[in-house]
Design a protein around this motif. Structure first.
Motif, PDB file in Angstrom:
ATOM      1  N   ASN A  81      -1.819  54.568 -52.857  1.00  0.00           N
ATOM      2  CA  ASN A  81      -2.739  55.169 -53.833  1.00  0.00           C
ATOM      3  C   ASN A  81      -2.461  54.686 -55.248  1.00  0.00           C
ATOM      4  N   ILE A  82      -1.188  54.557 -55.594  1.00  0.00           N
ATOM      5  CA  ILE A  82      -0.827  54.091 -56.945  1.00  0.00           C
ATOM      6  C   ILE A  82      -1.397  52.703 -57.195  1.00  0.00           C
ATOM      7  N   TYR A  83      -1.179  51.779 -56.266  1.00  0.00           N
ATOM      8  CA  TYR A  83      -1.620  50.400 -56.478  1.00  0.00           C
ATOM      9  C   TYR A  83      -3.139  50.268 -56.354  1.00  0.00           C
ATOM     10  N   ILE A  84      -3.773  51.093 -55.517  1.00  0.00           N
ATOM     11  CA  ILE A  84      -5.234  51.062 -55.411  1.00  0.00           C
ATOM     12  C   ILE A  84      -5.873  51.533 -56.716  1.00  0.00           C
ATOM     13  N   HIS A  85      -5.364  52.637 -57.260  1.00  0.00           N
ATOM     14  CA  HIS A  85      -5.904  53.150 -58.525  1.00  0.00           C
ATOM     15  C   HIS A  85      -5.631  52.181 -59.668  1.00  0.00           C
ATOM     16  N   ARG A  86      -4.482  51.527 -59.642  1.00  0.00           N
ATOM     17  CA  ARG A  86      -4.139  50.600 -60.716  1.00  0.00           C
ATOM     18  C   ARG A  86      -5.016  49.349 -60.682  1.00  0.00           C
ATOM     19  N   GLY A  87      -5.252  48.802 -59.498  1.00  0.00           N
ATOM     20  CA  GLY A  87      -5.972  47.539 -59.405  1.00  0.00           C
ATOM     21  C   GLY A  87      -7.467  47.658 -59.197  1.00  0.00           C
ATOM     22  N   LEU A  88      -7.903  48.701 -58.458  1.00  0.00           N
ATOM     23  CA  LEU A  88      -9.320  48.826 -58.120  1.00  0.00           C
ATOM     24  C   LEU A  88     -10.007  49.994 -58.821  1.00  0.00           C
ATOM     25  N   LYS A  89      -9.220  50.851 -59.486  1.00  0.00           N
ATOM     26  CA  LYS A  89      -9.778  51.998 -60.218  1.00  0.00           C
ATOM     27  C   LYS A  89     -10.646  52.873 -59.308  1.00  0.00           C
ATOM     28  N   ARG A  90     -10.186  53.113 -58.104  1.00  0.00           N
ATOM     29  CA  ARG A  90     -10.969  53.914 -57.161  1.00  0.00           C
ATOM     30  C   ARG A  90     -10.026  54.571 -56.161  1.00  0.00           C
ATOM     31  N   SER A  91     -10.598  55.450 -55.311  1.00  0.00           N
ATOM     32  CA  SER A  91      -9.840  56.085 -54.239  1.00  0.00           C
ATOM     33  C   SER A  91     -10.339  55.561 -52.909  1.00  0.00           C
ATOM     34  N   LEU A  92      -9.497  55.637 -51.886  1.00  0.00           N
ATOM     35  CA  LEU A  92      -9.874  55.173 -50.557  1.00  0.00           C
ATOM     36  C   LEU A  92     -10.291  56.347 -49.688  1.00  0.00           C
ATOM     37  N   ASP A  93     -11.130  56.053 -48.725  1.00  0.00           N
ATOM     38  CA  ASP A  93     -11.484  57.034 -47.704  1.00  0.00           C
ATOM     39  C   ASP A  93     -10.222  57.445 -46.952  1.00  0.00           C
ATOM     40  N   ASP A  94     -10.103  58.736 -46.616  1.00  0.00           N
ATOM     41  CA  ASP A  94      -8.894  59.229 -45.958  1.00  0.00           C
ATOM     42  C   ASP A  94      -8.614  58.505 -44.650  1.00  0.00           C
ATOM     43  N   ARG A  95      -9.675  58.171 -43.893  1.00  0.00           N
ATOM     44  CA  ARG A  95      -9.466  57.492 -42.607  1.00  0.00           C
ATOM     45  C   ARG A  95      -8.887  56.101 -42.830  1.00  0.00           C
ATOM     46  N   LEU A  96      -9.413  55.381 -43.840  1.00  0.00           N
ATOM     47  CA  LEU A  96      -8.875  54.052 -44.137  1.00  0.00           C
ATOM     48  C   LEU A  96      -7.437  54.159 -44.651  1.00  0.00           C
ATOM     49  N   LEU A  97      -7.193  55.161 -45.471  1.00  0.00           N
ATOM     50  CA  LEU A  97      -5.851  55.334 -46.013  1.00  0.00           C
ATOM     51  C   LEU A  97      -4.854  55.625 -44.892  1.00  0.00           C
ATOM     52  N   ASP A  98      -5.259  56.467 -43.924  1.00  0.00           N
ATOM     53  CA  ASP A  98      -4.381  56.758 -42.790  1.00  0.00           C
ATOM     54  C   ASP A  98      -4.078  55.496 -41.997  1.00  0.00           C
ATOM     55  N   GLU A  99      -5.100  54.639 -41.832  1.00  0.00           N
ATOM     56  CA  GLU A  99      -4.900  53.393 -41.082  1.00  0.00           C
ATOM     57  C   GLU A  99      -3.932  52.462 -41.823  1.00  0.00           C
ATOM     58  N   LEU A 100      -4.077  52.375 -43.153  1.00  0.00           N
ATOM     59  CA  LEU A 100      -3.186  51.502 -43.923  1.00  0.00           C
ATOM     60  C   LEU A 100      -1.748  52.020 -43.899  1.00  0.00           C
ATOM     61  N   VAL A 101      -1.600  53.339 -43.857  1.00  0.00           N
ATOM     62  CA  VAL A 101      -0.253  53.903 -43.743  1.00  0.00           C
ATOM     63  C   VAL A 101       0.379  53.480 -42.424  1.00  0.00           C
ATOM     64  N   ARG A 102      -0.420  53.488 -41.327  1.00  0.00           N
ATOM     65  CA  ARG A 102       0.112  53.053 -40.033  1.00  0.00           C
ATOM     66  C   ARG A 102       0.413  51.554 -40.038  1.00  0.00           C
ATOM     67  N   LEU A 103      -0.477  50.764 -40.637  1.00  0.00           N
ATOM     68  CA  LEU A 103      -0.267  49.318 -40.676  1.00  0.00           C
ATOM     69  C   LEU A 103       0.943  48.932 -41.520  1.00  0.00           C
ATOM     70  N   SER A 104       1.310  49.781 -42.449  1.00  0.00           N
ATOM     71  CA  SER A 104       2.413  49.460 -43.351  1.00  0.00           C
ATOM     72  C   SER A 104       3.752  50.006 -42.865  1.00  0.00           C
ATOM     73  N   GLU A 105       3.833  50.389 -41.608  1.00  0.00           N
ATOM     74  CA  GLU A 105       5.105  50.845 -41.043  1.00  0.00           C
ATOM     75  C   GLU A 105       6.172  49.757 -41.217  1.00  0.00           C
ATOM     76  N   GLY A 106       7.310  50.121 -41.813  1.00  0.00           N
ATOM     77  CA  GLY A 106       8.383  49.151 -42.059  1.00  0.00           C
ATOM     78  C   GLY A 106       8.236  48.387 -43.350  1.00  0.00           C
ATOM     79  N   PHE A 107       7.196  48.663 -44.135  1.00  0.00           N
ATOM     80  CA  PHE A 107       6.981  47.976 -45.411  1.00  0.00           C
ATOM     81  C   PHE A 107       7.878  48.573 -46.496  1.00  0.00           C
ATOM     82  N   ALA A 108       8.354  47.711 -47.356  1.00  0.00           N
ATOM     83  CA  ALA A 108       8.951  48.171 -48.612  1.00  0.00           C
ATOM     84  C   ALA A 108       7.848  48.342 -49.644  1.00  0.00           C
TER      85      ALA A 108
END
Length: 516
Positions: free
Chosen positions: A408-435
């Motif tokens: 959310n921090i980087y999305i708001h900083r770069g795109l000045k918007r919020s993501l749909d909760d379903r997309l955000l949940d998917e990105l959280v799963r895809l980012s498993e193990g990410f720093a």
């Protein structure tokens, strides 16, 4: 340390005892001369001062007695006067070449011997050491810059005449906080800072922030330290709730008067853990949220080619940090500077480690150290002992909740918007193990496309591809992550307030958080 009261008392006894040579270590010539002038009137001894601009003159009555402005001219004048009169005191303020066995040092040795025969005193005000045979003819004393109590008096003396004339919204509490902020600078520098505030026509509580900035300008050219200026967009850190709570708890102690309790201000934290998870960013965020200047100590620039040069540079850098306090001192990847080297046959690294650890434990200045480390195996064991840092925090890979915050921090900083909760949940799963750095990289790819092709080009598939294209360190070097976590479980407090485990989502903490 020598405060003004003890300095005045000791110097008075030296002058009454007619010590033939007195070395005063201080960078505040005018402050020293004011003390000597008052003592000369009190104990009624003829006292003269020599400066390169005015020659030799009576310190009390300001009458010129010799127009020769050279140091050697002053030495000749003192020699002739000592042979004619008793109990004379001469103060010299701009003498160089007294550190070693030089002709100047020997001339002063001879005139000090002459002073001893006639009850005279030669006083030298210098910020450098004095040649040992000369120093042993007399006594040495140090006048440090004003302590907090003295600084409070200076501030009150500057402000009091203007109360009732202009709006001054400082209570005694703000004056004490201002004294803590200005500690480490000279009296004349402090008076200039307060005069700058008074020139605005009012003094507000918000001016305490400006005090830090103005003081920072006094030390704008600092040897061994780099002033880091923070941009607002760099300040948001996702997660790390355990570290946040600890910092909130310690913050009031940094500027509080703790002398009656016999404890020192918070000394700092050591952040160790997985690379790319916000350790360095935390140093910037701490300085910003605490309204303190941030300085970076680059240990790689400390090492010199000559004997003693490295130790001298580190001493100067740490001394400067003491003077600019209160501040945050950031030491990035400290293990690289203090880890030692098999090829270091000279022992320089070991001496630097000892010098740094002594300062870290014994210094009482309000310098909050934020040190970061990635390769914990190279950390000197002495660095991890209790009493060096206030706390040792382990920064792990972000949990799902923390990854959501970071995205959310980087999305708001770069795109000045919020993501749909379903997309955000998917990105959280895809980012498993990410720093955190991996997440920033994935979002950056999306932001680049938005800039090049417009915001309408942003699709769900683009987000998926950007996250799927990142290969995090947890996949390329799982053994490294496992070793770091194993170390952190036994030795550190979790910066996130969550368990330190092989799987960041599971397991039990080996150490409880201090402030749950």
């Amino acid at each position: 340390m020598s405060d003004l009261i003890s300095f005045t008392d000791i110097l008075e006894r030296y002058l009454k005892a007619r010590i033939p040579f007195i070395s005063i270590r201080s960078s505040e010539r005018s402050r020293v001369l004011e003390v000597v002038r008052n003592l000369a009137q009190k104990i009624n001894i003829p006292t003269y001062v020599h400066t390169l601009s005015q020659g030799m003159r009576d310190l009390v009555h300001h009458r010129t007695v010799s127009e020769d402005r050279s140091i050697m001219g002053a030495v000749d004048f003192m020699s002739s006067q000592f042979t004619q009169r008793q109990n004379l005191t001469y103060v010299l303020t701009e003498v160089s070449d007294l550190e070693d066995d030089t002709p100047t040092a020997r001339y002063f040795y001879d005139v000090a011997m002459l002073a001893a025969e006639t009850g005279g005193s030669v006083v030298v005000v210098t910020s450098n050491p004095v040649w040992n045979p000369l120093a042993r003819l007399g006594m040495s004393i140090t006048l440090d810059v004003p302590n907090e109590d003295e600084m409070l008096t200076i501030i009150q003396e500057q402000i009091s005449p203007y109360r009732g004339q202009i709006p001054i919204n400082w209570t005694e509490q703000e004056e004490k906080e201002a004294a803590a902020i200005l500690s480490g600078i000279s009296q004349i520098e402090a008076e200039n800072v307060i005069a700058t505030l008074l020139a605005k026509g009012k003094i507000e509580k918000e001016d305490l922030v400006e005090l830090t900035q103005v003081k920072d300008s006094v030390f704008s050219d600092i040897s061994g330290l780099e002033r880091i200026y923070i941009k607002d967009q760099e300040l948001t850190v996702g997660g790390l709730e355990g570290l946040r709570k600890w910092l909130d708890h310690e913050r009031p102690l940094l500027t509080a008067d703790l002398r009656e309790r016999g404890i020192r201000p918070p000394r700092g934290v050591l952040l160790v853990g997985v690379p790319g998870c916000g350790k360095s960013l935390s140093a910037k965020a701490i300085a910003s949220s605490w309204n303190l200047p941030l300085y970076r100590l680059d240990l790689s620039t400390i090492y010199g080619q000559y004997v003693g040069q490295s130790e001298g540079r580190l001493k100067e850098a740490l001394s400067t940090a003491d003077h600019v306090s209160p501040c945050v001192l950031w030491i990035d990847e400290i293990e690289k500077g203090l880890a030692g080297s098999q090829g270091d046959s000279s022992g320089v690294t070991n001496r630097l480690v000892g010098q740094f650890l002594f300062w870290l434990q014994e210094a009482r200045s309000r310098v909050f150290v934020v040190a970061t480390a990635n390769d914990v195996s190279k950390l000197p064991p002495e660095l991890l002992r209790r009493g060096r840092f206030d706390e040792l925090f382990f920064v792990d890979l972000p949990t799902p909740e923390e990854r959501r915050d970071i995205i959310n921090i980087y999305i708001h900083r770069g795109l000045k918007r919020s993501l749909d909760d379903r997309l955000l949940d998917e990105l959280v799963r895809l980012s498993e193990g990410f720093a955190g750095a991996d997440i920033e990289s994935a979002v950056r790819d999306v932001v680049k496309e938005a800039f090049l092709k417009g915001d309408n080009s942003i699709t769900v598939d683009l987000f998926r591809r950007s996250f799927q294209n990142v290969v995090p360190l947890s996949q390329t070097s799982p053994e490294q992550i496992q070793a770091i976590r194993t170390w952190g479980r036994e030795r550190a407090v979790s910066a996130s307030g969550r368990p330190i485990t092989d799987d960041p989502n599971l397991g039990q903490m080996k150490r409880n958080m201090l402030y749950p």
